[in-house]
Design a protein around this motif. Sequence first.
Motif, PDB file in Angstrom:
ATOM      1  N   MET A   1       6.277   0.458 -49.824  1.00 59.47           N
ATOM      2  CA  MET A   1       7.339  -0.469 -50.205  1.00 59.47           C
ATOM      3  C   MET A   1       7.089  -0.963 -51.627  1.00 59.47           C
ATOM      4  SD  MET A   1       8.533  -3.939 -48.277  1.00 59.47           S
ATOM      5  CE  MET A   1       9.889  -4.913 -48.916  1.00 59.47           C
ATOM      6  N   ALA A   2       8.155  -0.943 -52.469  1.00 60.62           N
ATOM      7  CA  ALA A   2       8.012  -1.330 -53.866  1.00 60.62           C
ATOM      8  C   ALA A   2       7.670  -2.806 -53.989  1.00 60.62           C
ATOM      9  CB  ALA A   2       9.312  -1.027 -54.623  1.00 60.62           C
ATOM     10  N   GLN A   3       6.781  -3.111 -54.928  1.00 63.75           N
ATOM     11  CA  GLN A   3       6.408  -4.497 -55.172  1.00 63.75           C
ATOM     12  C   GLN A   3       7.572  -5.220 -55.854  1.00 63.75           C
ATOM     13  OE1 GLN A   3       3.553  -6.188 -54.424  1.00 63.75           O
ATOM     14  NE2 GLN A   3       2.883  -4.388 -53.277  1.00 63.75           N
ATOM     15  N   PRO A   4       7.841  -6.470 -55.467  1.00 65.83           N
ATOM     16  CA  PRO A   4       8.910  -7.209 -56.137  1.00 65.83           C
ATOM     17  C   PRO A   4       8.539  -7.476 -57.591  1.00 65.83           C
ATOM     18  CG  PRO A   4       7.647  -8.661 -54.702  1.00 65.83           C
ATOM     19  CD  PRO A   4       7.179  -7.260 -54.409  1.00 65.83           C
ATOM     20  N   LEU A   5       9.549  -7.517 -58.452  1.00 68.90           N
ATOM     21  CA  LEU A   5       9.316  -7.773 -59.870  1.00 68.90           C
ATOM     22  C   LEU A   5       8.945  -9.235 -60.091  1.00 68.90           C
ATOM     23  CD1 LEU A   5      12.337  -5.850 -61.467  1.00 68.90           C
ATOM     24  CD2 LEU A   5       9.988  -5.054 -61.187  1.00 68.90           C
ATOM     25  N   SER A   6       8.017  -9.474 -60.982  1.00 69.76           N
ATOM     26  CA  SER A   6       7.691 -10.845 -61.387  1.00 69.76           C
ATOM     27  C   SER A   6       8.745 -11.313 -62.382  1.00 69.76           C
ATOM     28  CB  SER A   6       6.309 -10.899 -62.052  1.00 69.76           C
ATOM     29  OG  SER A   6       5.302 -10.539 -61.138  1.00 69.76           O
ATOM     30  N   ARG A   7       9.274 -12.509 -62.162  1.00 72.18           N
ATOM     31  CA  ARG A   7      10.341 -13.037 -63.011  1.00 72.18           C
ATOM     32  C   ARG A   7       9.738 -13.863 -64.146  1.00 72.18           C
ATOM     33  NH1 ARG A   7      14.356 -16.239 -61.481  1.00 72.18           N
ATOM     34  NH2 ARG A   7      15.916 -15.028 -62.591  1.00 72.18           N
ATOM     35  N   VAL A   8      10.119 -13.510 -65.380  1.00 71.60           N
ATOM     36  CA  VAL A   8       9.575 -14.151 -66.569  1.00 71.60           C
ATOM     37  C   VAL A   8      10.723 -14.781 -67.354  1.00 71.60           C
ATOM     38  CG1 VAL A   8       8.322 -13.781 -68.737  1.00 71.60           C
ATOM     39  CG2 VAL A   8       7.698 -12.473 -66.691  1.00 71.60           C
ATOM     40  N   LEU A   9      10.504 -15.995 -67.838  1.00 72.42           N
ATOM     41  CA  LEU A   9      11.468 -16.660 -68.714  1.00 72.42           C
ATOM     42  C   LEU A   9      10.912 -16.633 -70.135  1.00 72.42           C
ATOM     43  CD1 LEU A   9      14.041 -18.291 -69.195  1.00 72.42           C
ATOM     44  CD2 LEU A   9      12.737 -20.377 -68.704  1.00 72.42           C
ATOM     45  N   TYR A  10      11.657 -16.010 -71.044  1.00 72.14           N
ATOM     46  CA  TYR A  10      11.240 -15.928 -72.444  1.00 72.14           C
ATOM     47  C   TYR A  10      12.152 -16.815 -73.286  1.00 72.14           C
ATOM     48  CZ  TYR A  10      10.186 -14.050 -77.070  1.00 72.14           C
ATOM     49  OH  TYR A  10       9.828 -13.925 -78.382  1.00 72.14           O
ATOM     50  N   VAL A  11      11.556 -17.739 -74.053  1.00 63.81           N
ATOM     51  CA  VAL A  11      12.302 -18.735 -74.825  1.00 63.81           C
ATOM     52  C   VAL A  11      12.035 -18.520 -76.316  1.00 63.81           C
ATOM     53  CG1 VAL A  11      12.870 -21.181 -75.033  1.00 63.81           C
ATOM     54  CG2 VAL A  11      11.816 -20.326 -72.925  1.00 63.81           C
ATOM     55  N   PHE A  17      15.039 -10.981 -81.801  1.00 61.23           N
ATOM     56  CA  PHE A  17      13.683 -10.848 -81.276  1.00 61.23           C
ATOM     57  C   PHE A  17      13.667 -11.081 -79.774  1.00 61.23           C
ATOM     58  CE2 PHE A  17       9.141 -11.579 -80.899  1.00 61.23           C
ATOM     59  CZ  PHE A  17       8.635 -10.716 -81.851  1.00 61.23           C
ATOM     60  N   LEU A  18      14.537 -11.952 -79.286  1.00 65.40           N
ATOM     61  CA  LEU A  18      14.635 -12.249 -77.862  1.00 65.40           C
ATOM     62  C   LEU A  18      14.977 -10.980 -77.077  1.00 65.40           C
ATOM     63  CD1 LEU A  18      14.395 -15.111 -76.510  1.00 65.40           C
ATOM     64  CD2 LEU A  18      16.871 -15.118 -76.391  1.00 65.40           C
ATOM     65  N   ASP A  19      16.009 -10.271 -77.527  1.00 59.20           N
ATOM     66  CA  ASP A  19      16.437  -9.051 -76.837  1.00 59.20           C
ATOM     67  C   ASP A  19      15.384  -7.957 -76.940  1.00 59.20           C
ATOM     68  OD1 ASP A  19      18.765 -10.268 -76.131  1.00 59.20           O
ATOM     69  OD2 ASP A  19      19.980  -9.352 -77.692  1.00 59.20           O
ATOM     70  N   LEU A  20      14.762  -7.850 -78.127  1.00 61.86           N
ATOM     71  CA  LEU A  20      13.749  -6.811 -78.325  1.00 61.86           C
ATOM     72  C   LEU A  20      12.564  -7.035 -77.392  1.00 61.86           C
ATOM     73  CD1 LEU A  20      13.084  -4.366 -80.148  1.00 61.86           C
ATOM     74  CD2 LEU A  20      11.890  -5.936 -81.650  1.00 61.86           C
ATOM     75  N   CYS A  21      12.103  -8.274 -77.289  1.00 61.69           N
ATOM     76  CA  CYS A  21      10.970  -8.599 -76.418  1.00 61.69           C
ATOM     77  C   CYS A  21      11.316  -8.338 -74.954  1.00 61.69           C
ATOM     78  CB  CYS A  21      10.575 -10.057 -76.624  1.00 61.69           C
ATOM     79  SG  CYS A  21       9.094 -10.541 -75.721  1.00 61.69           S
ATOM     80  N   LYS A  22      12.508  -8.728 -74.553  1.00 67.40           N
ATOM     81  CA  LYS A  22      12.958  -8.492 -73.170  1.00 67.40           C
ATOM     82  C   LYS A  22      12.910  -6.998 -72.846  1.00 67.40           C
ATOM     83  CE  LYS A  22      17.249  -8.676 -70.440  1.00 67.40           C
ATOM     84  NZ  LYS A  22      16.725  -9.175 -69.155  1.00 67.40           N
ATOM     85  N   THR A  23      13.417  -6.191 -73.779  1.00 70.34           N
ATOM     86  CA  THR A  23      13.451  -4.743 -73.552  1.00 70.34           C
ATOM     87  C   THR A  23      12.046  -4.172 -73.396  1.00 70.34           C
ATOM     88  OG1 THR A  23      15.504  -4.550 -74.806  1.00 70.34           O
ATOM     89  CG2 THR A  23      14.202  -2.543 -74.523  1.00 70.34           C
ATOM     90  N   THR A  35      16.210 -14.749 -70.521  1.00 75.48           N
ATOM     91  CA  THR A  35      15.990 -15.311 -71.849  1.00 75.48           C
ATOM     92  C   THR A  35      16.739 -16.622 -72.039  1.00 75.48           C
ATOM     93  OG1 THR A  35      17.838 -14.063 -72.800  1.00 75.48           O
ATOM     94  CG2 THR A  35      15.658 -13.024 -72.843  1.00 75.48           C
ATOM     95  N   SER A  36      16.203 -17.409 -72.953  1.00 82.05           N
ATOM     96  CA  SER A  36      16.831 -18.683 -73.309  1.00 82.05           C
ATOM     97  C   SER A  36      16.578 -18.933 -74.791  1.00 82.05           C
ATOM     98  CB  SER A  36      16.239 -19.828 -72.483  1.00 82.05           C
ATOM     99  OG  SER A  36      16.684 -21.083 -72.980  1.00 82.05           O
ATOM    100  N   ARG A  37      17.556 -19.559 -75.475  1.00 83.75           N
ATOM    101  CA  ARG A  37      17.438 -19.788 -76.912  1.00 83.75           C
ATOM    102  C   ARG A  37      17.045 -21.210 -77.264  1.00 83.75           C
ATOM    103  NH1 ARG A  37      22.375 -17.195 -80.146  1.00 83.75           N
ATOM    104  NH2 ARG A  37      21.105 -18.092 -81.827  1.00 83.75           N
ATOM    105  N   SER A  38      16.753 -22.046 -76.266  1.00 82.59           N
ATOM    106  CA  SER A  38      16.343 -23.420 -76.567  1.00 82.59           C
ATOM    107  C   SER A  38      15.486 -23.969 -75.438  1.00 82.59           C
ATOM    108  CB  SER A  38      17.566 -24.318 -76.758  1.00 82.59           C
ATOM    109  OG  SER A  38      18.233 -24.530 -75.539  1.00 82.59           O
TER     110      SER A  38
END
Length: 645
Positions: A1-11, A17-23, A35-38
Motif C-alpha cells: 500500500m502506497a505511503q500517504p504524502l506528507s503535506r508541506v506548506l511553503y511560504v 520562486f514559490l512555484d519553482l520550489c513546489k515543483t 503555497t502561500s505568499r504571506s
Amino acid sequence: MAQPLSRVLYVDDEPGFLDLCKTFLERSGGLAVETSRSGSEALRMLREERFDAIIADYQMPGMDGVELLVTVRSDPLISKIPFILFTARGREEVVIRAINNGADFYLQKGGETGIRFIELADTVKTAINRRSRHSYQVREDQQNSGSFSPDGARYQGVTGAGEQGKEAARDLTRNQEGMKSVDERELRCTSIIANAPWGIHCYRLEGGVFIFEAANQAAERMTGVRTERLRGRPAGEVFPGLKSAGISEIFATINQSGESWHSESPVRFSDDPDAKLFDLFAFRTSPGNISVILSEPAGERERDLLPPRELYHSLVEASPDVIIITDITGSVIFASPRSRSMFALPSDLDVIGKEILAWIAPECRYQAFDCIARHMRGEQAPPAMYRLLRSDGTSFPAEIHSAPVRDRNGEITGIVAIIRDNSDRIAQHDALERANTKLNLLSSITRHDILNKITALRLYCSLIEEDEDPAQNREMLRKIEEMASIISDLVAFTSYYQNLGINTAKWIAPVEVVSRIGDLIELGDIRIKNEFGQIRILADPLFEKVLYNLFDNAVRYGRTITTIRTGYELTDEGVTLFIEDDGVGILSKEKEKIFERNVGHGTGLGLFLSREILSVTNLSIRESGTPGNGARFEIVVPSDKYQIP
C-alpha cells in the motif's frame, strides 16, 4: 500500500520562486506542497488544514519568517509542526532568532539550484521523521537536563547575539550538517537516496577510508551495479575505477575543506575501458560524509535529449534564432552555434554546464523562474520578452519560446528554449513610430498652418478689392507677399522633414559647410570667424540645414550683430560645437521654448527642425548665451560621433 504524502506548506512572497520550489519538492517524491505568499495567509491555512511541515522565507512584507515562527510556536494547535527557515538572508542574528524561537532547520537559498533543492527536500523529510520519532524523547531529555523552559525556548538565556547565542547558532548549523548519531545519519542518507531524481552515491569516512554506504535506484540503473551486497566496503574495492581516478584523495580534500567538486573529465566506475563514463559532482553533507551526484557526460545527454543529428543538424545551423537546451537544474547541455555571436561569447569559452539564468538580466529572473516552474510541471508557457546579457556586459531584448523536454519514458528531463534577438524588430517599431509622428506633423502643417495662411491671403485679396486707398493696398500686398513666403517655407520644411533620417549618416566637415553658407546668406557688414578647424561630425546629411538655420536666424533677428564666430571645445561628453554672435541674445525664459514647434519668428519651425535633424545621430542642441550680449548655440556631439585628424 502506497505511503500517504506528507503535506508541506511553503511560504514565500516571490511567486516565481514559490512555484519553482513546489515543483522540485513534489518531484522529489513523498511530498504534497501547498503555497502561500504571506505569513497571515499561512496562519489561516495552518489553522484550517493539516500540515506535516512548514517552509518559510525570512524576508517577507507584513510578517517575516521568524515572526511567523513565533506565532506558530505560541499556538498549541500547530506548535509541534516542524519549521524550516529557507532564505537568502544569512546573517547570524537571523539564525539566532530562529533558534531562540524553535526553528528545526535553517537553510540558505544560495548555491547551485539542483543541489540546494535536494538538500531542502531531504531536510523537510528529515524534520518530519525526527519530529514524529523523537520529539517526545527530546523534550523529556531536555527537561531532565534543565535546558528546556516551558515557554518554548530551546536554549535558556539566549536573547541576543552573545556568546551563548552564537554557540547556539553554531549548534544549529552542526545539527543541520552533521546529525551526529548513526540513526540520524542513516535517516539523512536514506532520504536523499530514496527521493532524488539523480543518481546518487553516499560515502562515509571510517578509519581513514571512505566506505560505500548507499546508492539510489537511479544510480544502479546508470552504473549497472546492484548495491545491497556492497555496503560497508571501501570505495576502491567496490569501484576500482574510482581508486585509479584518485577519487579517495579528492574525497579527503572535500571532507577537510567543505568545498564542492566537479570532475574535469568523465570518470569510469570500472577498470574496463568500455565501461560507461560519468560526470561527478561531490560535496560534503556533514563531516566524514560525502555525497556524489552522477550524471551522463554532456555528449551522452545530448544524444538522449536531442532529435537525431542527421535529421535536424541543418535546421539548427540555418536557424536565425539561438536554440538552448538545459537539464532540469538549469545547466546548459546544448547551445546552437549562433549563441556565440548573440551572447558575444569568447571562442574558447565552453558554455556546457553554465547556468542559463546567468544570461538573463536580474530584473527578468523571477519571470524565468515562473516559466521554469511551469515547464517542470509539464505545462506549456507562452512566448515571453526578456532582457538578456552578453558576455561583454551589454544587454539586448529577446523573445523566448520554450517547452519541456521529455525522455523516451515521458519524464521531463530539461527545457528547450528558442531565443530571438528582438533588437532589430524594436528598432523597426521605433522607426515606424517616428514615421507616424512625422506623418502626423506633416499632415498638421498641411491642414492647419498652410490652410491658415491661405485663408489670410484670401482675406487680404478681398480687402484690396474693397479698399481704394493706394497706401493701404500696398501694405496689404506686402503682407500677401509675406504670407506667400511663409507658405513657401512651410512647403520646404515638409520636404526636409519628410527626408529626415532616410539617408545614411555621413562624416561632415562643419568648416566647409560654413564657407558655403557665407555665399548663400546676405551678410552685409557682419563678419564670420570660422574656427571649426579640421573636426568632422557623423550626422544626418541635413546637418548643413542646421547650421544654415542658425546663421540665418542670427542675421535676421540679432539686430546689433557685427560678428558670428564658430568653433569647438572638447568636453567629458565628447565635443561641443558652438555658433555665437554679439547681437541682442535670447531672453532666459525663451531659451527652451525656441526649440518647440510654432515658437519664434516666421514659421516657428526652423529650430524645431534643427533639433530633429541632430537627434537622428544622437546629437543635441541648446542655447547658452547671455541676454544682451549675444546668442550662443551649442551642439553636443558624443565621443563616437566626431573625428579630429
